[in-house]
Design a protein around this motif. Sequence first.
Motif, PDB file in Angstrom:
ATOM      1  N   UNK A 173      33.315  13.721  12.077  1.00 49.67           N
ATOM      2  CA  UNK A 173      32.142  14.075  11.276  1.00 49.67           C
ATOM      3  C   UNK A 173      32.112  15.574  11.013  1.00 49.67           C
ATOM      4  N   UNK A 174      31.663  15.911   9.813  1.00 46.13           N
ATOM      5  CA  UNK A 174      31.608  17.311   9.425  1.00 46.13           C
ATOM      6  C   UNK A 174      32.148  17.505   8.029  1.00 46.13           C
ATOM      7  N   UNK A 175      32.548  18.737   7.741  1.00 47.95           N
ATOM      8  CA  UNK A 175      33.010  19.066   6.403  1.00 47.95           C
ATOM      9  C   UNK A 175      34.242  18.296   5.975  1.00 47.95           C
ATOM     10  N   UNK A 176      35.163  18.044   6.933  1.00 45.20           N
ATOM     11  CA  UNK A 176      36.378  17.312   6.599  1.00 45.20           C
ATOM     12  C   UNK A 176      36.090  15.896   6.145  1.00 45.20           C
ATOM     13  N   UNK A 177      35.207  15.215   6.875  1.00 46.24           N
ATOM     14  CA  UNK A 177      34.855  13.854   6.484  1.00 46.24           C
ATOM     15  C   UNK A 177      34.116  13.854   5.154  1.00 46.24           C
ATOM     16  N   UNK A 178      33.226  14.807   4.967  1.00 47.61           N
ATOM     17  CA  UNK A 178      32.475  14.882   3.710  1.00 47.61           C
ATOM     18  C   UNK A 178      33.415  15.067   2.520  1.00 47.61           C
ATOM     19  N   UNK A 179      34.427  15.919   2.708  1.00 46.06           N
ATOM     20  CA  UNK A 179      35.396  16.158   1.633  1.00 46.06           C
ATOM     21  C   UNK A 179      36.152  14.874   1.298  1.00 46.06           C
ATOM     22  N   UNK A 180      36.612  14.169   2.312  1.00 43.34           N
ATOM     23  CA  UNK A 180      37.359  12.933   2.071  1.00 43.34           C
ATOM     24  C   UNK A 180      36.479  11.861   1.436  1.00 43.34           C
ATOM     25  N   UNK A 181      35.197  11.835   1.806  1.00 45.84           N
ATOM     26  CA  UNK A 181      34.288  10.865   1.203  1.00 45.84           C
ATOM     27  C   UNK A 181      34.077  11.176  -0.273  1.00 45.84           C
ATOM     28  N   UNK A 182      33.928  12.455  -0.605  1.00 37.42           N
ATOM     29  CA  UNK A 182      33.773  12.836  -2.016  1.00 37.42           C
ATOM     30  C   UNK A 182      35.033  12.474  -2.809  1.00 37.42           C
ATOM     31  N   UNK A 183      36.192  12.700  -2.209  1.00 36.90           N
ATOM     32  CA  UNK A 183      37.448  12.371  -2.880  1.00 36.90           C
ATOM     33  C   UNK A 183      37.553  10.869  -3.129  1.00 36.90           C
ATOM     34  N   UNK A 184      37.203  10.090  -2.121  1.00 38.27           N
ATOM     35  CA  UNK A 184      37.258   8.633  -2.238  1.00 38.27           C
ATOM     36  C   UNK A 184      36.287   8.139  -3.315  1.00 38.27           C
ATOM     37  N   UNK A 185      35.067   8.643  -3.249  1.00 38.61           N
ATOM     38  CA  UNK A 185      34.055   8.223  -4.224  1.00 38.61           C
ATOM     39  C   UNK A 185      34.467   8.600  -5.647  1.00 38.61           C
TER      40      UNK A 185
END
Length: 279
Positions: free
Chosen positions: A109-121
């Motif tokens: 959890x954190x910025x790394x997960x947020x980045x990957x979620x944005x990329x996936x979305x």
Amino acid sequence: MKPHSICLAVLLALGVPAIAQAQDAAAVAADAAASLDIAIKGDWRTPANVARDGYRHPAETLSFFGLKPDQTVVEITPGGGWYSEILAPLLRDRGHYVAAIVDPAAVAQGGGRDYQQRSKDGLEKKLAASPALYDKTTVVAYSPAAPVFGEAGSADLVLTFRNVHNWRSAGQAEGMFKGFFNVLKPGGVLGVVEHRAKRDVPADDNSGYVGEAQVIALAETAGFRLDGKSEVNANPRDTKDHPNGVWTLPPSNNHDPKDADKYKAIGESDRMTLRFVKP
């Protein structure tokens, strides 16, 4: 004896089967080139992506990797879908395009997960918006700690564009290359494009560049055999000593506005283009 007569004599000596095989190979190559040309010229491509063709050379790059329209092709972390716009439509009817993305749930959890979620979305939104192009695309979410990109031995071609530096800095490169090896069929091809350093660099180097010998060593350690190099994505104007690494250059342009003309004149980074084969 004239050159064409010599060629004919050789083919006749080899027999009719050899002639037929040569004709078949030529037909396959012509079909692949024509299909690729149609995909690259497709009016569905984003204008900003088309504008980068002069730096990324999709026709020459994909031809060097041996892309054919009936293959199963896995692209690793396609990002915003630059190559997806070419590969998915090209492979839709006779082949299979697989977009392998990082599973956000596999990242802390954190910025790394947020980045990957944005990329996936973002990628999934792009695919869903144009079903006529992308409805047969498969999205595979993988864990960087234990990457699996599909059923073992299921892919003809694995492609990765400008990703190796990220995996090295995260300590994931060895596992990624082993994952590429596992998903490929015997005789399958791994195509790698990466920012090219002047020489070997430490794993924690933050320039975005990687030594060519280092990439080759990663692939060979995983079991691959180097099958070819191309200079199609080379850029001799790139001095590789920029204040913000490769991100100083286009398309990131992370530099002082007053230096815009300087970096525009350089263009995008110097890149190695390597083809490996799974024995």
